[in-house]
Design an enzyme around this catalytic site. Structure first.
Site, PDB file in Angstrom:
ATOM      1  N   ASP A  44       0.605  -1.321  -0.004  1.00  0.00           N
ATOM      2  CA  ASP A  44       0.041  -0.343  -0.194  1.00  0.00           C
ATOM      3  C   ASP A  44       0.751   1.216   0.082  1.00  0.00           C
ATOM      4  O   ASP A  44       2.098   1.374   0.342  1.00  0.00           O
ATOM      5  CB  ASP A  44      -1.038  -0.193   1.365  1.00  0.00           C
ATOM      6  N   ASP A  53      -1.038  -0.674   6.082  1.00  0.00           N
ATOM      7  CA  ASP A  53      -0.638  -0.060   7.704  1.00  0.00           C
ATOM      8  C   ASP A  53      -2.307  -0.288   8.137  1.00  0.00           C
ATOM      9  O   ASP A  53      -2.858   0.444   9.047  1.00  0.00           O
ATOM     10  CB  ASP A  53      -1.169   1.232   6.931  1.00  0.00           C
ATOM     11  N   ASP A  92      -7.214  -0.812   4.015  1.00  0.00           N
ATOM     12  CA  ASP A  92      -6.619  -1.764   2.892  1.00  0.00           C
ATOM     13  C   ASP A  92      -6.556  -3.761   3.968  1.00  0.00           C
ATOM     14  O   ASP A  92      -6.350  -4.495   4.291  1.00  0.00           O
ATOM     15  CB  ASP A  92      -5.106  -2.077   2.400  1.00  0.00           C
TER      16      ASP A  92
HETATM   17  P1  ADP Z   1      -4.291   4.228  -0.730  1.00  0.00           P
HETATM   18  O1  ADP Z   1      -4.225   2.956  -1.062  1.00  0.00           O
HETATM   19  O2  ADP Z   1      -3.025   5.149  -0.429  1.00  0.00           O
HETATM   20  O3  ADP Z   1      -3.471   4.158   0.582  1.00  0.00           O
HETATM   21  P2  ADP Z   1      -6.560   5.234   0.044  1.00  0.00           P
HETATM   22  O4  ADP Z   1      -7.221   4.283  -0.274  1.00  0.00           O
HETATM   23  O5  ADP Z   1      -6.912   5.292   1.548  1.00  0.00           O
HETATM   24  O6  ADP Z   1      -5.032   5.382  -0.054  1.00  0.00           O
HETATM   25  O7  ADP Z   1      -7.587   6.990   0.017  1.00  0.00           O
HETATM   26  C1  ADP Z   1      -6.760   7.348  -1.298  1.00  0.00           C
HETATM   27  C2  ADP Z   1      -7.473   8.492  -1.676  1.00  0.00           C
HETATM   28  O8  ADP Z   1      -8.740   8.367  -1.566  1.00  0.00           O
HETATM   29  C3  ADP Z   1      -6.837   9.353  -1.110  1.00  0.00           C
HETATM   30  O9  ADP Z   1      -5.519   9.605  -1.857  1.00  0.00           O
HETATM   31  C4  ADP Z   1      -7.914  10.861  -0.568  1.00  0.00           C
HETATM   32  O10 ADP Z   1      -7.497  11.293  -2.430  1.00  0.00           O
HETATM   33  C5  ADP Z   1      -8.694  10.104  -1.164  1.00  0.00           C
HETATM   34  N1  ADP Z   1      -9.771  10.017   0.318  1.00  0.00           N
HETATM   35  C6  ADP Z   1      -9.866   9.266   0.835  1.00  0.00           C
HETATM   36  N2  ADP Z   1     -10.000   9.405   2.427  1.00  0.00           N
HETATM   37  C7  ADP Z   1     -10.452  10.938   2.007  1.00  0.00           C
HETATM   38  C8  ADP Z   1     -10.721  11.620   2.523  1.00  0.00           C
HETATM   39  N3  ADP Z   1     -10.984  11.981   4.188  1.00  0.00           N
HETATM   40  N4  ADP Z   1     -10.550  13.734   2.770  1.00  0.00           N
HETATM   41  C9  ADP Z   1      -9.735  12.988   1.429  1.00  0.00           C
HETATM   42  N5  ADP Z   1      -9.447  12.079   0.726  1.00  0.00           N
HETATM   43  C10 ADP Z   1      -9.753  10.933   1.034  1.00  0.00           C
HETATM   44 MG    MG Z   2      -3.083   3.368   2.763  1.00  0.00          MG
END
Ligand code: ADP
Ligand code: MG
Length: 663
Positions: free
Chosen positions: A316, A514, A518
């Site tokens: 991730d 983390d 995920d």
């Molecule tokens: P990653 O896979 O990189 O850990 P996530 O799947 O958790 O990321 O989130 C992907 C995207 O969704 C973030 O990069 C962001 O653009 C958007 N996002 C998710 N939750 C939020 C939030 N609470 N506020 C703003 N953007 C969010």
């Molecule tokens: Mg993450």
């Protein structure tokens, strides 16, 4: 007690040997008789009890039984001194084995002793009194003086200081703490006076969970351990039956029955599977303990064995390869003032668990903004969050979120962000965009090294999966030396789950995350590995392996340890089986004397245990380095960030840069 009995057995054997070598006539016979009786009683009775217990309770024929049978057979043919040698060496090696395994098992229990008994609790009126740690409740405030151990998991309310968290994470570098930072039970406050609010009961503290997990892991058997137990059982029966057959064969080939019995007993000892049965658990227990001391919790030998077979790692991005503690790099407010815009944004994000939300809350706190009420909040994974404030519905999130709300991003003012390679958060009210901010996350400074180390130890495929936009993913991926086809962007949590299955194509895959968004992918992978799991319940729960520290190199070290464990298991099995074959050949065809068979057999067992024990000192926790991630950390970690803290944070940053240049 076993030590006393074993010593008695040794004394008995020595007396018998003195009789054999130095005396003659009646004195000789009597001395041998007394010595052998002592050895038989002190060595044989405990073994006999264990054998009967196993037979009675678990319906298992164990190795104790084989040894007793052989010792009795030796006595029957008058070879009592040989029998005494057998029982003595067996008793010695059993005691040694128990102690060694106990050492591996207990390595983690030492943690329990590090939990302090008392704490200084501060009452509402400000009075400080010493109370038993067991009496602390969630919400209580305790005062930590320099040198004190933290009595329970909590959050720093006041004060600054450095903590030694090596008991939990295995990292020896002190970690800076500020208001809002999390502290863990059993870690040591090195300097400064901290006021900490307790957030978890003692049973739920990170140390308590750690001890419970390791204890469970030790009890759960790895596949190869189960196999060696299963095999050992059948093999033991085969050895008993085989010895009886051999007895008949020796007799049939013209030996007198005494010689035949002696030879059969020798064969029985030579073929006993002591070493084979202990070879796997000795290695696994040692490895589990070494890992736990390095802040890596394997949820059992199975996870350890599977990890060794993994040659695909999927990561991730946010909070795993990056710190997840981003900085706001640009703000565009459409219509409203920047302050009003940011305060609305932070008010919505106040309800989100996401790393990005934390960043935005922190920025608002830094600017001293007032947050207002937002209700009916709903998080949309990998997109954003929606809710309602006094003015009506509001949402915050990425492009996907904007699309879902039917808002158009095709505006000149927003162009700056779209061309860049930073994560962008839009704030909107239904189809109207109120503004946007860009945030830049920092790569963990251990990530690139960890990926290189993984590749060096034979990992063929590495993939990065993120819900973030492609441009950001490419920028981070490139910095890590990943090829474009190893980078998967704009993934929903369920896409990650599906991809984990697809990339694997039947090979073993590990997913490193983390626990934010995920958990499903962690569960889907052959081995789910959670980063920075100290204090994160979701991550601890969903993963097969939890890295309590934020040091990515531990991941590579854990992978190496797993491979080393499996190779030591193989060495042990080859050694054990090889020694057994040699001894059996000797016993069957070369008139190998019983004492030599015993010596070879017990020697092999001890060797196998010692070889397994080498893993106990695996350098998994020796990756000493300045803890830069962790330091920049505590500025981020902060749910109740206070604006005043920001100048101190800069100071922390300054030291961070200084230390990181050393690396
Ligand atoms: P990653 O896979 O990189 O850990 P996530 O799947 O958790 O990321 O989130 C992907 C995207 O969704 C973030 O990069 C962001 O653009 C958007 N996002 C998710 N939750 C939020 C939030 N609470 N506020 C703003 N953007 C969010
Ligand atoms: Mg993450």
């Amino acid at each position: 007690m076993p030590v006393v009995l074993t010593s008695t057995t040794v004394v008995g054997l020595l007396i018998a040997l003195v009789g054999t070598w130095l005396l003659s006539g009646d004195a000789r016979v009597n001395t041998i008789g007394i010595g052998a009786a002592l050895a038989y009683l002190a060595g044989g009775v405990p073994a006999g009890r264990r054998a009967l217990k196993a037979l009675w309770n678990e319906h298992i024929l164990d190795i104790d039984l084989l040894m007793i049978v052989a010792a009795i057979a030796a006595a029957v043919v008058g070879a009592v001194v040989e029998g005494a040698v057998l029982l003595t060496l067996f008793s010695l090696s059993t005691t040694m084995e128990e102690r060694a395994m106990g050492r591996a098992r207990r390595a983690i229990e030492a943690l329990m002793e590090l939990r302090p008994e008392t704490a200084f609790r501060k009452s509402v009126e400000g009075a400080v009194e010493e109370v038993l740690a067991a009496q602390l409740d969630v919400g209580d405030i305790v005062v930590l003086r320099p040198g004190a151990r933290v009595p329970a998991d909590g959050t720093v309310l006041r004060g600054r200081g450095a903590l030694d968290e090596s008991t939990i994470t295995g990292e020896s570098m002190p970690v800076g703490k500020e208001p809002g930072g999390k502290v863990f039970e059993a870690t040591v406050n090195l300097d400064g006076v901290l006021e900490v609010q307790i957030t978890k009961s003692l049973e739920q503290s990170t140390v308590a969970r750690m001890i419970a997990l390791v204890t469970e892991a030790q009890a759960a058997k790895a596949p190869s351990e189960r196999f060696s137990a299963w095999f050992g059982q059948r093999y033991t029966i085969a050895v008993l039956v085989g010895s009886v057959v051999a007895l008949g064969a020796f007799y049939g080939l013209g030996r007198d029955w005494e010689t035949a019995l002696y030879r059969a007993a020798t064969l029985l000892v030579a073929a006993s599977p002591c070493a084979i049965v202990i070879s796997v658990p000795a290695a696994i227990l040692s490895a589990l303990s070494a890992a736990a001391r390095g802040g890596v919790l394997f949820k059992g030998g199975a996870a350890l064995e599977t990890l060794a077979a993994v040659d695909i790692f999927a990561f991730d991005k946010t909070g795993t390869l990056t710190t997840g503690r981003a900085e706001v790099t640009g703000v565009v407010a459409l219509g409203n003032s920047e302050t009003a815009f940011l305060s609305t944004l932070a008010s919505v994000e106040a309800h989100s668990e996401h790393h990005i939300a934390e960043t935005l809350r922190r920025e608002a706190a830094r600017r001293g903004l007032v947050l207002h009420d937002v209700h009916d909040v709903k998080a949309i994974p990998s997109a954003g969050i929606i809710g309602r404030n006094a003015d009506g519905p509001v949402w915050a999130g990425n492009r996907r979120m904007a699309d879902m709300m039917g808002a158009s991003l095709d505006q000149d003012a927003l162009r700056v962000f779209q061309d860049g390679a930073e994560t962008v958060v839009y704030l909107g009210r239904e189809t109207r965009i109120l503004g946007a901010v860009s945030v830049a996350d920092k790569l963990r400074d251990t990530s690139a090294g960890a990926l290189a180390a993984l590749r060096a130890s034979g990992v063929k495929t590495i993939a990065m999966m993120t819900g973030d936009r492609r441009a950001v993913a490419l920028r981070i991926g490139r910095a890590l030396g990943l090829k474009p086809d190893e980078i998967y962007a704009e993934m929903l949590p369920q896409d990650k789950v599906r991809l984990v299955g697809e990339i694997a194509e039947g090979r073993k895959i590990a997913f490193v995350g983390d626990g934010v968004n995920d958990a499903a992918a962690l569960a889907r992978a052959d081995v789910g590995i959670a980063m920075g799991a100290a204090g994160s319940e979701v991550a601890l729960q969903a993963a097969d392996v939890a890295l309590l520290s934020e040091d990515m190199e531990r991941l590579a070290a854990a992978h190496r340890l797993s491979k080393r464990t499996v190779s030591i298991i193989h060495q042990n099995l080859i050694l054990a089986i090889g020694a057994m074959l040699l001894l059996v050949t000797g016993a069957a065809f070369l008139e190998l004397p019983l004492p030599l068979a015993v010596l070879g057999h017990e020697g092999g067992t001890v060797l196998v245990v010692l070889n397994g024990l080498r893993l106990l000192s695996d350098p998994i926790c020796n990756t000493r380095r300045p803890v830069t991630d962790r330091e920049s950390v505590e500025q981020g970690h902060d749910d109740k960030a206070q604006a005043g803290a920001s100048s101190q944070l800069r100071n922390a940053d300054a030291t961070t840069t200084k230390t990181s240049t050393i690396t």
